[in-house]
Design an enzyme around this catalytic site. Sequence first.
Site, PDB file in Angstrom:
ATOM      1  N   ARG A   1      10.634  17.395 -35.992  1.00  0.00           N
ATOM      2  CA  ARG A   1      11.196  17.602 -34.660  1.00  0.00           C
ATOM      3  C   ARG A   1      10.058  17.932 -33.694  1.00  0.00           C
ATOM      4  O   ARG A   1       9.065  18.566 -34.058  1.00  0.00           O
ATOM      5  CB  ARG A   1      12.202  18.757 -34.661  1.00  0.00           C
ATOM      6  CG  ARG A   1      12.925  18.876 -33.318  1.00  0.00           C
ATOM      7  CD  ARG A   1      13.751  20.132 -33.196  1.00  0.00           C
ATOM      8  NE  ARG A   1      14.354  20.198 -31.868  1.00  0.00           N
ATOM      9  CZ  ARG A   1      14.886  21.281 -31.340  1.00  0.00           C
ATOM     10  NH1 ARG A   1      14.907  22.412 -32.025  1.00  0.00           N
ATOM     11  NH2 ARG A   1      15.407  21.252 -30.123  1.00  0.00           N
ATOM     12  N   HIS A   2      10.236  17.522 -32.452  1.00  0.00           N
ATOM     13  CA  HIS A   2       9.244  17.828 -31.427  1.00  0.00           C
ATOM     14  C   HIS A   2       9.079  19.341 -31.240  1.00  0.00           C
ATOM     15  O   HIS A   2       9.949  20.135 -31.615  1.00  0.00           O
ATOM     16  CB  HIS A   2       9.649  17.196 -30.090  1.00  0.00           C
ATOM     17  CG  HIS A   2      10.982  17.686 -29.584  1.00  0.00           C
ATOM     18  ND1 HIS A   2      11.156  18.913 -28.981  1.00  0.00           N
ATOM     19  CD2 HIS A   2      12.204  17.108 -29.605  1.00  0.00           C
ATOM     20  CE1 HIS A   2      12.417  19.077 -28.641  1.00  0.00           C
ATOM     21  NE2 HIS A   2      13.086  18.003 -29.020  1.00  0.00           N
TER      22      HIS A   2
ATOM     23  N   ARG B   1       8.638  14.094 -25.123  1.00  0.00           N
ATOM     24  CA  ARG B   1       8.394  15.239 -25.998  1.00  0.00           C
ATOM     25  C   ARG B   1       8.130  14.832 -27.441  1.00  0.00           C
ATOM     26  O   ARG B   1       7.612  15.630 -28.227  1.00  0.00           O
ATOM     27  CB  ARG B   1       9.556  16.226 -25.914  1.00  0.00           C
ATOM     28  CG  ARG B   1      10.938  15.650 -26.215  1.00  0.00           C
ATOM     29  CD  ARG B   1      11.999  16.662 -25.777  1.00  0.00           C
ATOM     30  NE  ARG B   1      13.370  16.276 -26.088  1.00  0.00           N
ATOM     31  CZ  ARG B   1      14.153  15.544 -25.306  1.00  0.00           C
ATOM     32  NH1 ARG B   1      13.663  15.077 -24.142  1.00  0.00           N
ATOM     33  NH2 ARG B   1      15.405  15.279 -25.640  1.00  0.00           N
TER      34      ARG B   1
ATOM     35  N   GLU C   1      17.442  11.162 -28.599  1.00  0.00           N
ATOM     36  CA  GLU C   1      18.443  12.210 -28.755  1.00  0.00           C
ATOM     37  C   GLU C   1      19.802  11.757 -28.208  1.00  0.00           C
ATOM     38  O   GLU C   1      19.885  10.816 -27.407  1.00  0.00           O
ATOM     39  CB  GLU C   1      17.976  13.479 -28.031  1.00  0.00           C
ATOM     40  CG  GLU C   1      18.901  14.679 -28.145  1.00  0.00           C
ATOM     41  CD  GLU C   1      19.074  15.181 -29.578  1.00  0.00           C
ATOM     42  OE1 GLU C   1      19.840  14.522 -30.320  1.00  0.00           O
ATOM     43  OE2 GLU C   1      18.469  16.199 -29.935  1.00  0.00           O
TER      44      GLU C   1
ATOM     45  N   HIS D   1      14.129  14.165 -32.696  1.00  0.00           N
ATOM     46  CA  HIS D   1      14.835  15.277 -32.062  1.00  0.00           C
ATOM     47  C   HIS D   1      15.695  16.036 -33.062  1.00  0.00           C
ATOM     48  O   HIS D   1      16.017  15.523 -34.136  1.00  0.00           O
ATOM     49  CB  HIS D   1      15.712  14.744 -30.935  1.00  0.00           C
ATOM     50  CG  HIS D   1      14.967  13.893 -29.960  1.00  0.00           C
ATOM     51  ND1 HIS D   1      14.309  14.418 -28.880  1.00  0.00           N
ATOM     52  CD2 HIS D   1      14.763  12.548 -29.923  1.00  0.00           C
ATOM     53  CE1 HIS D   1      13.723  13.436 -28.207  1.00  0.00           C
ATOM     54  NE2 HIS D   1      13.977  12.296 -28.825  1.00  0.00           N
TER      55      HIS D   1
END
Length: 201
Positions: free
Chosen positions: A12-13, A57, A81, A149
């Site tokens: 995940r970012h 991101r 996302e 995400h």
Amino acid sequence: MNTPVTTIDLLRHGEPAGGPRFRGTVDDPLSETGWMQMRAATADGQWDRVVCSPLRRCREFAEELALQRGLDCRVEVDFREISFGLWEGLTAAQVEANCGEALARFWQDPVACPPPRGEPVADFSARVEGAWQRLIADARGQRVLVVAHGGTIAMLLRGVLGMPLSHSWRVRMGYAGQARLRLDHTPYGLLTALLRLDPGV
């Protein structure tokens, strides 16, 4: 008989600029803290390729990492996302203040009670699954880093763990959280194992 093994790391970012909020399609970059989280999370990893969401991101870090290590970086638009509709860009407190009952229903059953004008969870699941199947077919026998995400990773792990769609949001990944999947391509079908889960911060 040896069978091909694919290893996929889901990352995940890190923390985005602007702090916690419903950020599906809102395209904020990483904060300085977010960049540090991502660099720390990937310091020791070894991959053959990188795949990422198109949102900043995820994409900006993935492209930097790939450039530094001489790897191919592919943007997969269907790993973006979920859209939170009218809640996009709002904090949880703001949504709670204006749509408290709707928010509670969403957390309880996101399939039946999506955010107003948001992307239906079933549609989100279908596009993420399509991207996942394309990745599996294309990356057979490789080590892959997927930068995506919280919702996207939750949807992928939900499928691996056999959880119902209504339980998708029970899989929580913090910033720079990671999961490692091992995919064995056997004559009897694909066998998938969750090898590691680090929920991040």
